[in-house]
Design a protein around this motif. Structure first.
Motif, PDB file in Angstrom:
ATOM      1  N   UNK A  23      -7.192   5.637  14.388  1.00 45.84           N
ATOM      2  CA  UNK A  23      -6.545   5.936  13.021  1.00 45.84           C
ATOM      3  C   UNK A  23      -5.471   4.853  13.083  1.00 45.84           C
ATOM      4  N   UNK A  24      -4.878   4.286  11.618  1.00 47.84           N
ATOM      5  CA  UNK A  24      -3.950   3.454  11.407  1.00 47.84           C
ATOM      6  C   UNK A  24      -2.978   4.492  10.764  1.00 47.84           C
ATOM      7  N   UNK A  25      -2.006   4.867  11.525  1.00 50.30           N
ATOM      8  CA  UNK A  25      -0.876   5.778  11.172  1.00 50.30           C
ATOM      9  C   UNK A  25       0.363   5.106  10.515  1.00 50.30           C
ATOM     10  N   UNK A  26       1.093   5.519   9.325  1.00 53.19           N
ATOM     11  CA  UNK A  26       2.146   4.972   8.519  1.00 53.19           C
ATOM     12  C   UNK A  26       3.352   5.970   8.638  1.00 53.19           C
ATOM     13  N   UNK A  27       4.427   5.448   9.281  1.00 47.53           N
ATOM     14  CA  UNK A  27       5.342   6.588   9.295  1.00 47.53           C
ATOM     15  C   UNK A  27       6.578   6.137   8.509  1.00 47.53           C
ATOM     16  N   UNK A  28       7.153   7.030   8.144  1.00 49.52           N
ATOM     17  CA  UNK A  28       8.649   6.525   7.231  1.00 49.52           C
ATOM     18  C   UNK A  28       9.649   6.002   8.170  1.00 49.52           C
ATOM     19  N   UNK A  29       9.946   4.891   8.222  1.00 44.33           N
ATOM     20  CA  UNK A  29      10.914   4.192   9.216  1.00 44.33           C
ATOM     21  C   UNK A  29      12.361   5.088   9.386  1.00 44.33           C
ATOM     22  N   UNK A  30      12.660   5.710   8.247  1.00 46.87           N
ATOM     23  CA  UNK A  30      13.957   6.421   8.214  1.00 46.87           C
ATOM     24  C   UNK A  30      13.596   7.976   8.441  1.00 46.87           C
ATOM     25  N   UNK A  86      11.040   9.113  11.277  1.00 45.20           N
ATOM     26  CA  UNK A  86       9.860   8.953  12.053  1.00 45.20           C
ATOM     27  C   UNK A  86       9.727  10.466  12.614  1.00 45.20           C
ATOM     28  N   UNK A  87      10.393  11.550  12.544  1.00 44.59           N
ATOM     29  CA  UNK A  87      10.377  12.636  13.147  1.00 44.59           C
ATOM     30  C   UNK A  87       9.545  13.584  12.344  1.00 44.59           C
ATOM     31  N   UNK A  88       9.318  13.250  10.918  1.00 47.25           N
ATOM     32  CA  UNK A  88       8.443  14.015   9.970  1.00 47.25           C
ATOM     33  C   UNK A  88       6.822  13.489  10.305  1.00 47.25           C
ATOM     34  N   UNK A  89       6.152  14.189   9.297  1.00 50.18           N
ATOM     35  CA  UNK A  89       4.518  14.121   9.401  1.00 50.18           C
ATOM     36  C   UNK A  89       4.658  12.519   8.798  1.00 50.18           C
ATOM     37  N   UNK A  90       3.234  11.987   9.326  1.00 53.53           N
ATOM     38  CA  UNK A  90       3.169  10.585   8.845  1.00 53.53           C
ATOM     39  C   UNK A  90       2.899  10.722   7.278  1.00 53.53           C
ATOM     40  N   UNK A  91       3.075   9.405   6.654  1.00 48.71           N
ATOM     41  CA  UNK A  91       2.774   9.352   5.348  1.00 48.71           C
ATOM     42  C   UNK A  91       1.596   9.245   4.916  1.00 48.71           C
ATOM     43  N   UNK A  92       0.891   8.347   5.916  1.00 51.64           N
ATOM     44  CA  UNK A  92      -0.612   8.268   5.684  1.00 51.64           C
ATOM     45  C   UNK A  92      -1.306   8.242   7.079  1.00 51.64           C
ATOM     46  N   UNK A  93      -2.574   8.438   7.188  1.00 42.76           N
ATOM     47  CA  UNK A  93      -3.305   8.622   8.316  1.00 42.76           C
ATOM     48  C   UNK A  93      -4.679   8.029   8.086  1.00 42.76           C
ATOM     49  N   UNK A  94      -5.029   7.015   8.233  1.00 42.43           N
ATOM     50  CA  UNK A  94      -6.287   6.310   7.606  1.00 42.43           C
ATOM     51  C   UNK A  94      -7.147   6.200   8.918  1.00 42.43           C
ATOM     52  N   UNK A  95      -8.373   6.970   8.779  1.00 46.18           N
ATOM     53  CA  UNK A  95      -9.275   6.953   9.909  1.00 46.18           C
ATOM     54  C   UNK A  95     -10.330   5.670   9.912  1.00 46.18           C
ATOM     55  N   UNK A  96     -10.048   4.929  10.901  1.00 44.40           N
ATOM     56  CA  UNK A  96     -10.823   3.837  10.896  1.00 44.40           C
ATOM     57  C   UNK A  96     -12.318   3.866  11.259  1.00 44.40           C
ATOM     58  N   UNK A  97     -13.249   2.712  10.648  1.00 44.88           N
ATOM     59  CA  UNK A  97     -14.685   3.162  10.727  1.00 44.88           C
ATOM     60  C   UNK A  97     -15.192   2.801  12.320  1.00 44.88           C
ATOM     61  N   UNK A  98     -14.387   2.200  13.093  1.00 43.65           N
ATOM     62  CA  UNK A  98     -14.647   2.055  14.453  1.00 43.65           C
ATOM     63  C   UNK A  98     -13.625   2.018  15.301  1.00 43.65           C
ATOM     64  N   UNK A  99     -13.534   2.068  16.663  1.00 43.39           N
ATOM     65  CA  UNK A  99     -12.415   1.934  17.416  1.00 43.39           C
ATOM     66  C   UNK A  99     -11.801   0.835  17.274  1.00 43.39           C
ATOM     67  N   UNK A 100     -10.440   0.744  17.271  1.00 39.62           N
ATOM     68  CA  UNK A 100      -9.647  -0.323  17.514  1.00 39.62           C
ATOM     69  C   UNK A 100      -9.071  -0.461  19.005  1.00 39.62           C
ATOM     70  N   UNK A 101      -9.363  -1.521  19.610  1.00 45.33           N
ATOM     71  CA  UNK A 101      -9.025  -1.828  21.031  1.00 45.33           C
ATOM     72  C   UNK A 101      -7.404  -1.738  21.100  1.00 45.33           C
ATOM     73  N   UNK A 102      -7.035  -0.784  22.295  1.00 47.03           N
ATOM     74  CA  UNK A 102      -5.714  -0.794  22.530  1.00 47.03           C
ATOM     75  C   UNK A 102      -5.082  -2.312  22.888  1.00 47.03           C
ATOM     76  N   UNK A 103      -3.827  -2.591  22.590  1.00 47.85           N
ATOM     77  CA  UNK A 103      -3.322  -3.866  22.939  1.00 47.85           C
ATOM     78  C   UNK A 103      -3.265  -4.638  21.546  1.00 47.85           C
ATOM     79  N   UNK A 104      -4.173  -4.292  20.439  1.00 49.84           N
ATOM     80  CA  UNK A 104      -4.287  -5.147  19.059  1.00 49.84           C
ATOM     81  C   UNK A 104      -2.954  -5.469  18.903  1.00 49.84           C
ATOM     82  N   UNK A 105      -2.705  -6.612  18.442  1.00 50.56           N
ATOM     83  CA  UNK A 105      -1.333  -7.129  17.855  1.00 50.56           C
ATOM     84  C   UNK A 105      -1.788  -7.753  16.561  1.00 50.56           C
ATOM     85  N   UNK A 106      -0.923  -7.516  15.614  1.00 49.10           N
ATOM     86  CA  UNK A 106      -0.998  -8.203  14.217  1.00 49.10           C
ATOM     87  C   UNK A 106       0.457  -8.569  13.709  1.00 49.10           C
TER      88      UNK A 106
END
Length: 74
Positions: free
Chosen positions: A39-46, A48-68
């Motif tokens: 998943x791609x998870x978006x948190x409100x930076x101010x 972060x203890x609240x529920x995510x703003x968005x959770x986007x299910x990815x169509x395939x696994x994203x390798x751990x350690x991926x940076x962008x």
């Protein structure tokens, strides 16, 4: 969201620029070992203890350690 493995987060400023250092979002990929997917998870930076703003299910696994990078159009 269950037990997920979280990768490194990237800060994404809110559109139009922020007024404080936490005026934006934290974006991170997570891996769900039960679903065996990512998943791609978006948190409100101010809030972060609240529920995510968005959770986007990815169509395939994203390798751990991926940076962008976030690069503005300017």
């Amino acid at each position: 969201m269950g037990n997920q493995i979280v990768g490194a987060a990237a800060f994404v400023p809110k559109p139009g620029g922020g007024t404080t250092e936490d005026d934006g979002y934290l974006a991170a990929f997570t891996y769900d070992p039960v679903r065996q997917g990512s998943n791609l998870v978006l948190l409100d930076a101010s809030r972060i203890d609240e529920a995510p703003v968005a959770v986007i299910e990815m169509p395939q696994r994203v390798p751990q350690g991926l940076h962008g990078n976030w690069i503005s159009r300017a």
